[in-house]
Design a protein around this motif. Sequence first.
Motif, short mmCIF file in Angstrom:
data_model
loop_
_atom_site.label_atom_id
_atom_site.label_comp_id
_atom_site.label_asym_id
_atom_site.label_seq_id
_atom_site.Cartn_x
_atom_site.Cartn_y
_atom_site.Cartn_z
N VAL A 112 0.79 -1.27 0.18
CA VAL A 112 -0.17 0.20 -0.11
C VAL A 112 0.91 0.96 -0.22
N ARG A 113 0.51 2.10 -0.97
CA ARG A 113 1.46 3.39 -1.10
C ARG A 113 0.78 4.59 -0.49
N ASP A 114 1.25 5.14 0.66
CA ASP A 114 0.51 6.52 1.13
C ASP A 114 1.38 7.77 0.70
N LEU A 115 1.52 7.95 -0.48
CA LEU A 115 2.71 8.96 -1.13
C LEU A 115 1.81 10.23 -1.66
N PRO A 116 2.67 11.30 -1.30
CA PRO A 116 2.00 12.45 -2.07
C PRO A 116 1.97 12.60 -3.45
N ASN A 117 1.22 13.28 -4.17
CA ASN A 117 1.08 13.42 -5.48
C ASN A 117 2.18 14.45 -6.04
N GLU A 118 2.52 15.38 -5.22
CA GLU A 118 3.51 16.38 -5.57
C GLU A 118 4.85 15.85 -5.47
N ALA A 119 5.57 16.38 -6.16
CA ALA A 119 7.38 16.09 -6.18
C ALA A 119 7.73 16.66 -4.81
N ILE A 120 8.85 16.15 -4.16
CA ILE A 120 9.43 16.49 -2.85
C ILE A 120 11.05 16.51 -3.37
N TYR A 121 11.74 17.54 -3.79
CA TYR A 121 13.10 17.57 -3.93
C TYR A 121 14.19 17.37 -2.92
N VAL A 122 14.78 16.43 -3.04
CA VAL A 122 15.86 16.18 -1.75
C VAL A 122 17.00 15.75 -2.42
N ALA A 123 18.20 16.11 -1.70
CA ALA A 123 19.61 15.97 -2.18
C ALA A 123 19.99 14.65 -1.46
N ILE A 124 20.12 13.58 -2.56
CA ILE A 124 20.43 12.30 -1.78
C ILE A 124 21.81 11.95 -2.83
N ASP A 125 22.40 10.58 -2.21
CA ASP A 125 22.94 9.74 -3.18
C ASP A 125 22.26 8.34 -3.51
N GLN A 126 21.83 8.58 -4.58
CA GLN A 126 20.65 7.60 -5.07
C GLN A 126 21.04 6.12 -4.73
#
Length: 158
Positions: A27-41
Amino acid sequence: DPINFVKFYHYIIDRFEMTIEQGISFVRDLPNEAIYVAIDQDKITQVLDNIISNAIKYSPEGGIITFSIAQHTHEIVVSIKDQGMGIPKSNLAKIFERFYRVDKARTRKLGGTGLGLAIAKEIIEAHDGRIWADSQEGKGTTIYFTLPIESENDDEWE
Ligand code: ATP
Ligand code: MG
């Protein structure tokens, strides 16, 4: 450069969803909008791979795994919740230690070295985040981690 974490998380969940057996559902409870985060993918992929494989490994037949993101001003809180056997309160902090495995007899048949969450903690802390677990024996476990986000209004005067 920052990436859209919501899209990245969906992609990782998709990859696991294609391979799950034993009647586990996601089950995914995730926002529809983008959230920009700086990560090492690659590193955060490694973190999620371990947490999600643990959730699958310890889930019962018919178990539901719930994926969430909560957005706050300065960070996101990512969580993975399962309905598995849970972890006794007294062991909860130790699961992030190297080679620690709850009840060796119980987990031996499920495989693993006890390194996954220790590595996850190192990676999350290297991203200036925190990681912790919440669990109820017989009910399930939720693993949470945070990642800092740069709000657009942040400047050096604040
Ligand atoms: P590895 O990740 O190295 O393959 P592992 O999965 O045993 O081995 P960790 O991922 O570090 O090691 O987890 C440590 C221990 O915490 C596990 O052995 C298990 O006892 C407990 N644990 C972790 N996640 C869960 C979960 N979702 N439900 C119940 N117990 C868990
Ligand atoms: Mg593991």
